[in-house]
Each structure stands twice: as C-alpha cells, then as structure tokens.
Design a protein around this motif. Structure first.
Motif, PDB file in Angstrom:
ATOM      1  N   GLY B  62     -26.797  71.098 -14.295  1.00 31.40           N
ATOM      2  CA  GLY B  62     -25.588  71.130 -15.121  1.00 31.40           C
ATOM      3  C   GLY B  62     -25.087  72.537 -15.353  1.00 31.40           C
ATOM      4  N   ARG B  63     -24.030  72.638 -16.175  1.00 31.96           N
ATOM      5  CA  ARG B  63     -23.533  73.938 -16.569  1.00 31.96           C
ATOM      6  C   ARG B  63     -24.335  74.418 -17.773  1.00 31.96           C
ATOM      7  N   PRO B  64     -24.363  75.758 -18.040  1.00 33.03           N
ATOM      8  CA  PRO B  64     -25.144  76.260 -19.175  1.00 33.03           C
ATOM      9  C   PRO B  64     -24.628  75.731 -20.514  1.00 33.03           C
ATOM     10  N   MET B  65     -25.568  75.499 -21.406  1.00 36.58           N
ATOM     11  CA  MET B  65     -25.283  75.154 -22.800  1.00 36.58           C
ATOM     12  C   MET B  65     -24.346  73.973 -22.978  1.00 36.58           C
ATOM     13  N   GLU B  66     -24.583  72.906 -22.238  1.00 35.94           N
ATOM     14  CA  GLU B  66     -23.786  71.691 -22.440  1.00 35.94           C
ATOM     15  C   GLU B  66     -24.338  70.943 -23.648  1.00 35.94           C
ATOM     16  N   SER B  67     -23.470  70.375 -24.461  1.00 38.53           N
ATOM     17  CA  SER B  67     -23.962  69.575 -25.581  1.00 38.53           C
ATOM     18  C   SER B  67     -24.370  68.192 -25.066  1.00 38.53           C
ATOM     19  N   SER B  69     -24.821  64.595 -23.717  1.00 37.88           N
ATOM     20  CA  SER B  69     -23.856  63.676 -23.111  1.00 37.88           C
ATOM     21  C   SER B  69     -24.635  62.545 -22.469  1.00 37.88           C
ATOM     22  N   ALA B  70     -23.945  61.636 -21.815  1.00 34.72           N
ATOM     23  CA  ALA B  70     -24.625  60.518 -21.170  1.00 34.72           C
ATOM     24  C   ALA B  70     -25.529  61.020 -20.050  1.00 34.72           C
ATOM     25  N   GLU B  71     -25.091  62.054 -19.336  1.00 35.22           N
ATOM     26  CA  GLU B  71     -25.875  62.559 -18.217  1.00 35.22           C
ATOM     27  C   GLU B  71     -27.093  63.350 -18.703  1.00 35.22           C
ATOM     28  N   PHE B  72     -26.860  64.186 -19.723  1.00 37.10           N
ATOM     29  CA  PHE B  72     -27.962  64.972 -20.301  1.00 37.10           C
ATOM     30  C   PHE B  72     -28.104  64.618 -21.777  1.00 37.10           C
ATOM     31  N   PRO B  73     -28.985  63.633 -22.111  1.00 40.78           N
ATOM     32  CA  PRO B  73     -29.047  63.115 -23.497  1.00 40.78           C
ATOM     33  C   PRO B  73     -29.332  64.205 -24.527  1.00 40.78           C
ATOM     34  N   LEU B  74     -30.025  65.281 -24.115  1.00 43.20           N
ATOM     35  CA  LEU B  74     -30.302  66.348 -25.081  1.00 43.20           C
ATOM     36  C   LEU B  74     -29.573  67.631 -24.692  1.00 43.20           C
ATOM     37  N   GLY B  75     -28.592  67.524 -23.868  1.00 42.30           N
ATOM     38  CA  GLY B  75     -27.832  68.715 -23.486  1.00 42.30           C
ATOM     39  C   GLY B  75     -28.553  69.539 -22.427  1.00 42.30           C
ATOM     40  N   THR B  76     -28.028  70.733 -22.175  1.00 41.39           N
ATOM     41  CA  THR B  76     -28.660  71.625 -21.205  1.00 41.39           C
ATOM     42  C   THR B  76     -28.939  72.972 -21.853  1.00 41.39           C
ATOM     43  N   ASP B  77     -29.817  73.776 -21.186  1.00 43.39           N
ATOM     44  CA  ASP B  77     -30.153  75.090 -21.732  1.00 43.39           C
ATOM     45  C   ASP B  77     -29.245  76.152 -21.129  1.00 43.39           C
ATOM     46  N   PHE B  79     -29.572  77.953 -18.646  1.00 41.19           N
ATOM     47  CA  PHE B  79     -29.461  77.974 -17.184  1.00 41.19           C
ATOM     48  C   PHE B  79     -28.858  76.682 -16.641  1.00 41.19           C
ATOM     49  N   GLY B  80     -28.537  75.757 -17.561  1.00 38.80           N
ATOM     50  CA  GLY B  80     -27.999  74.480 -17.122  1.00 38.80           C
ATOM     51  C   GLY B  80     -29.055  73.448 -16.803  1.00 38.80           C
ATOM     52  N   ARG B  81     -30.312  73.697 -17.245  1.00 32.92           N
ATOM     53  CA  ARG B  81     -31.373  72.715 -16.975  1.00 32.92           C
ATOM     54  C   ARG B  81     -31.322  71.582 -17.995  1.00 32.92           C
ATOM     55  N   ASP B  82     -31.798  70.394 -17.569  1.00 36.49           N
ATOM     56  CA  ASP B  82     -31.796  69.232 -18.442  1.00 36.49           C
ATOM     57  C   ASP B  82     -32.869  69.415 -19.539  1.00 36.49           C
ATOM     58  N   LEU B  83     -32.456  69.464 -20.817  1.00 41.51           N
ATOM     59  CA  LEU B  83     -33.410  69.732 -21.888  1.00 41.51           C
ATOM     60  C   LEU B  83     -34.383  68.580 -22.126  1.00 41.51           C
ATOM     61  N   LEU B  84     -33.930  67.324 -21.920  1.00 43.07           N
ATOM     62  CA  LEU B  84     -34.844  66.196 -22.088  1.00 43.07           C
ATOM     63  C   LEU B  84     -35.979  66.295 -21.068  1.00 43.07           C
ATOM     64  N   GLY B  85     -35.586  66.630 -19.843  1.00 38.99           N
ATOM     65  CA  GLY B  85     -36.600  66.789 -18.801  1.00 38.99           C
ATOM     66  C   GLY B  85     -37.587  67.893 -19.149  1.00 38.99           C
TER      67      GLY B  85
END
Lengths: 321, 297
Positions: B62-67, B69-77, B79-85
């Motif tokens: 993903g893109r950095p610091m996304e809040s 969303s459906a794709e990333f339930p806990l947003g991204t960090d 670097f754009g990494r999936d925070l839930l993962g």
C-alpha cells in the motif's frame, strides 16, 4: 564378634552444649542394646554421631569402630558408602521421615539404587520382598505415604532400614506416636528381623519397660553419660544408680498394688548441657546424694559381673577383691 | 514392566485431570488460557496466513500511512506495509522471546535458589549478596546496558532479560528450599548415603517444582513486557518485527503527533493482553497448586 565399639565418645555442639561426654559402648552381631534416658540426655545425638550425621561445626572426639573401621576418621566418600550399607537408622516419627511426593516403593529403592550394584528392576523386586518381610503386601509399593496408616508407615521405614542389608540398625524411638497395640507389633517385628538376619540393634527410647522387654542389654544415659549398664531385665528391675531407679519406677508395675500407692517420680529438670552441675551431674536431683557428690565426678564402676553403674553408693567390686 | 509403565501413565492422566478440574474453577484463569490459546494459534499459523513477506519494505502493498480500510483493516505503516499482517507476524517474536527469557530466568533463579538453600555457609552468603545486588539494580537499566554492549540479535535480548529478572525467583526458591531441607526426610536421605546432588534433585526439586511452575508463567508476562520495552527503546533486533519494535517505529514516524492511532494502539493492546493472559494463568496455576493462598475464584 564385636560389631560396634564406641570408645570415649564426646560430642559438643557449636553453641558449647556438651551433649555426649565420654560414652563407651560395645555391641556384638545379633545383640540388642537399649539406650534409655529422658529428653536431652544425648541419646539421639549419640545415634547420629555413629554415622557422622551431626551438623557441621559439631566437635566429635573419641572413636566409633563399626566392624573394625573408625567412622570418625573415615574419608567422606567412605562415610557415605557406610551410611545405610553398614548401619541404617529407623527415625522417630515415620510420618515425617518419608517424602510426601515420592511413592514408598521408590523411597525404599532409593538406598538400594544409591549404593549401586543393581538395576532398577532388581531394586523393585527387592522392594517387594522387603515390604512382604515387614508384613505389607508388595503391591503397596505404589502407595504414597499419606495413603498409609501410622503403623504401616513405621513398617515402611523399617523395610527401608533393611534395604541394604546393614550390619547395624539404630532405631531412634521407633514406637513413639503409635498406639500400644501397634507398638507391640512393631517391636515384635524388629525383634524377629534382628534375630533372623543376625543384625546388631541399638534401640533408643525413654520407655524403660519397652527396652527391658525387647533388648538384651540396657544402658541408661544421663546428661551425656552412661550412668548404668547391664543386662536389660536386671537393670530395669534392680537398678543400682538412683537415676535409673527413678526412671524404672516411673512406670507402674502391673500386678504390684504397692507401686500404685507409692507414686515415685523425679523432681526437677534435666541439666542444661552447656552449664552442667559440678561433680556428679545428677546430684542436684538425687535423693541419696552425699556431700562429696557435688565435687567429685562419678565414673562407671563394676557393680556386679556384667553390670556397671556410676554412683558413689556403688562400690567397685574389683577394688575389694 | 509394561503394566507398570501403563499404570504410571494412568496415574499421570488422573492427576492431570484433577489439576484441570480445579483449574476450571478459576474463571479468570480460563479467560487467560483462552486468550493465550488464541495468540499461540495466531503465532503458529502466521507463516500460512501472512508469511514473512509482510515485513518486506521494498514490496509494500500500500501507500504510506493509510488509515484503516477494507483492504488494510489496521491501515499501513510509513513504508506502506499492512499493519495487521505485521501485528500477526510480530506475535511470534514477542511470544518466543517471552518464553525463552522466562525459562532462562527461572533456570538461573531455581539453580541459585536451590543451591543457596542447600549449601549454607560462605557459598550461600556470597550468592545471596549477589542476588540482592541484582535485586536492587534497576532491571531495565541493567538490561539496556547489556543489550547495548552485546551484538544486536534476539539471543541478546533473551539473555539481557533472562539475566536481569531472575533474583525474585532465586529468593522464592531459596525460601522454599530452606523449608523443605528442615524436613526429617532430608535427614533420612543423608543417613542413607545420599550426596548433595541426590538430595537436591530427588528431594528438594520435586517439592519446589509447583512454585517454579507458577513462577514461570508469571515471569513470561514480565519478559514480554521487558522485550517490548527494550524494542521500543530501539535496542531490539532491527531485522525482526516485534510489537515493541512496531511501537518504536510508530514513534519515529511521528504517529503520536499526527494522530495515526492505528499505528500505535493495536501493538500496545496486544502486549497488554498477552501479559495479562499469562498473569491470569500464573495466578490460577499458583492457587491450584497451593490451596493455602486462597486466591479468589
């Protein structure tokens, strides 16, 4: 054959308490020796000194010859080998001398495996034999201590004492805290086993009647010394030392009404082992003490053949002949 | 022989069943156990569910610091990494380090405690003064110092935590050892020719084992917290993802001031929940094994 020979044994605890002050004892194989005396007279200390089980810092002098070897000067590894294999102990209070978290079979097998020479399977077989020997079914080896009664537990400790075929068994008040019926059973059991296996037995108790009934010879201790010694029945019935006499008359005799009307006890407390009276240690409590008792120490002297007592009233047989 | 072994197993099963029956009565303990089971399952199945790619910076989805969303339930960090993962992947390190450090500390503490209780005299005096010294040293400062001077790896963290939190265990085990050593069966064991090793391993250890077990579960939560603390302070292994490390990255990325709560809250809650779960289990185990404690059911 002399199995145990204790010569001039002195034990002083780190605090300065002289618990044993010059004890001589001999014991032959197959013989049963009783040691009597009230609490604090040094009986248990004597027993522990035989296997060097006293706390560190305790001073032990004299010699303890077990089967010709001096236990007190042995190397440490040899002492550990002699423990249980040479001489074993039946502790007082079987309730507490068993570990609650191990099965009794494992605890009996413990010394067998520790002293080596057998496999676990052989040790287990031997444990079964030992249990049957003391009158418990071999299957009880799987029980935990809390599943047994007081008498059964004492039987277990006796089986444990016999585990390594020792030459000498020291029974330290083996029947305390047991009721009279069980007490008699346990005493018969010990007697039978000693006779059967030709062991030496030292039995420690405050109960003179029990000792007179079970043992061949009897030694009465007071303040760390043997004050009277002789054949058990004679010492019990016709004591020469005033302390031994007071001890034996403290038990009423069945069938002798006069003993009921003449209650005799002993006034006072045993002396403090770190602050003993001068002269004969018994003189402050003695009814027949003479003036010289307070200043002169009394040693054991031959009263009759095979009998010795440490009292000023006992004249040495040998000095008159 | 086979029947004896079978009987032994039957006995063990029975005592385990008895333990479980009593443990079940502690509701908090059950809750803790359920939470633990959940975390352990998540950590063990992580390679299947998220895989180690989740930590890759170059192939961030993903893109950095996304809040969230459906794709990333806990947003991204950042670097754009999936925070839930990352959270799932990080549980592996937190649990592993917690367990290893706790086991290490209980091993040291148990060994020191039993030997100090068994051998009185100069040895015990010296060892217990060393224990006291470790006890009064601020644990965190000591762990930081150790983690700084040694090379950065998971092993270093385990070691730094393990060698700093053992003194309480040592004190507890020593006290229990002294109590056990005064029992008459220890005298019997000496009389039957048992040496120091025999007495410590055959008689003292089985009697202090319940205490050691309960202490281990309690120590795990302490270790997990310490690991998170060290990672948060930037002393962890930078190549692995852990919850403490995630918090540290969030702080560095300025998540606190910019209000990116999804970066901070989940790892914090995860740390708190796992530590709590182990504490609840530890207390329940302790009260089952030692009924005199009378801990509320």
């Amino acid at each position: 054959m002399t199995l145990l020979e204790v010569q001039d044994l002195h034990v002083t605890y780190p605090g300065g308490a002289a618990a044993v002050r010059g004890v001589d004892l001999t014991l032959a194989a197959g013989q049963k020796l009783g040691i009597a005396g009230e609490s604090g007279c040094g009986k248990s200390t004597l027993a522990l000194a035989l296997l060097r089980l006293l706390p560190a810092g305790t001073r032990i002098d004299g010699s303890v010859l077990l089967d010709g070897e001096d236990v007190l000067t042995m190397r440490w590894g040899r002492v550990r080998a002699v423990r249980w294999a040479g001489a074993s102990i039946v502790f007082q209070g079987a309730m507490h001398s068993l570990n609650a978290v191990h099965r009794i079979g494992d605890q009996i097998a413990e010394p067998i495996l520790l002293h080596g020479g057998t496999t676990a399977a052989a040790a287990r077989r031997r444990t079964g034999e030992l249990l049957e020997h003391v009158g418990l079914p071999a299957a009880r080896a799987r029980a935990y201590p809390h599943e047994l009664s007081g008498g059964q537990r004492q039987r277990v400790t006796i089986a444990m004492a016999l585990a390594c075929d020792p030459l000498l068994v020291v029974a330290d008040e083996p029947t305390t805290a047991l009721d009279v019926m069980i007490q008699a059973q346990i005493l018969r059991l010990i007697e039978g086993l000693v006779a059967e296996q030709d062991l030496g037995l030292i039995m420690i108790s405050h109960d003179l009647a029990v000792l007179a009934d079970t043992c061949d010879r009897l030694a009465v201790m007071y303040a760390g010394r043997v004050v009277e010694e002789g054949p058990a029945r004679e010492v019990h019935e016709n004591a020469r030392h005033p302390y031994a006499e007071a001890l034996s008359s403290a038990f009423p005799r069945i069938g002798d009404p006069s003993s009921r009307f003449a209650p005799r006890g002993l006034a006072g407390d045993p002396p403090d082992p770190s602050d003993l009276p001068s002269g004969c240690a018994f003189h402050p409590r003695c009814e027949v003490a003479l003036a010289e008792c307070a200043s002169e120490d009394q040693v054991l002297r031959e009263a009759e053949p095979e009998r010795r007592a440490a009292c000023v009233h006992v004249t040495d047989m040998r000095s008159h002949t | 022989m086979t029947t004896a072994a079978a009987l032994t197993w039957q006995r063990r099963r029975e005592s385990a069943a008895r333990f479980w029956k009593q443990y079940r009565r502690h509701r908090a303990g059950l809750l803790g156990l359920a939470a633990l089971a959940l975390f352990v399952v998540i950590a063990l199945t992580a390679p299947l569910t998220v895989g180690s790619d989740v930590a890759s910076v170059t192939e961030a989805p993903g893109r950095p610091m996304e809040s969230p969303s459906a794709e990333f339930p806990l947003g991204t960090d950042r670097f754009g990494r999936d925070l839930l993962g990352l959270l799932v992947w990080g549980s592996r390190v937190s649990l592993l380090v917690g367990l290893l450090a706790a086991v290490l500390s209980v091993l040291i503490g148990g060994l020191v405690g039993i030997t100090a209780g068994h051998f009185r005299g100069p040895y015990a005096t010296v060892v217990m003064r060393v224990t006291d010294w470790f006890l009064v040293m601020p644990t965190l400062v000591l762990a930081i110092a150790l983690a700084t001077v040694m090379s950065r790896s998971l092993g270093t963290i385990v070691l730094a935590i393990g060698v700093t939190i053992w003194p309480t265990t040592a004190r507890l085990v020593r006290a229990q050892t002294l109590a056990v050593e005064s029992r008459p069966y220890i005298e019997r064991a000496k009389a039957l020719g048992g040496g120091h090793w025999h007495i410590m391993s055959r008689h003292v250890l089985p009697n202090v084992m319940p205490l050691i077990l309960a202490q281990t579960t309690l120590m795990i939560s302490t270790s997990i917290l310490s690991e998170a603390t060290l990672a948060f302070l930037g002393l962890g292994d930078p190549t692995v993802v852990s919850w403490g490390g995630m918090l540290q990255e969030a702080r560095e990325a300025g998540a606190v001031s910019s209000g990116d709560w999804w970066y901070l809250v989940p790892p914090g809650i995860a740390i708190a929940v796992v530590a709590l779960a182990f504490t609840l289990c530890g207390r329940a185990v302790e009260s089952v094994l030692n009924p005199r404690l009378g801990v509320g059911r």
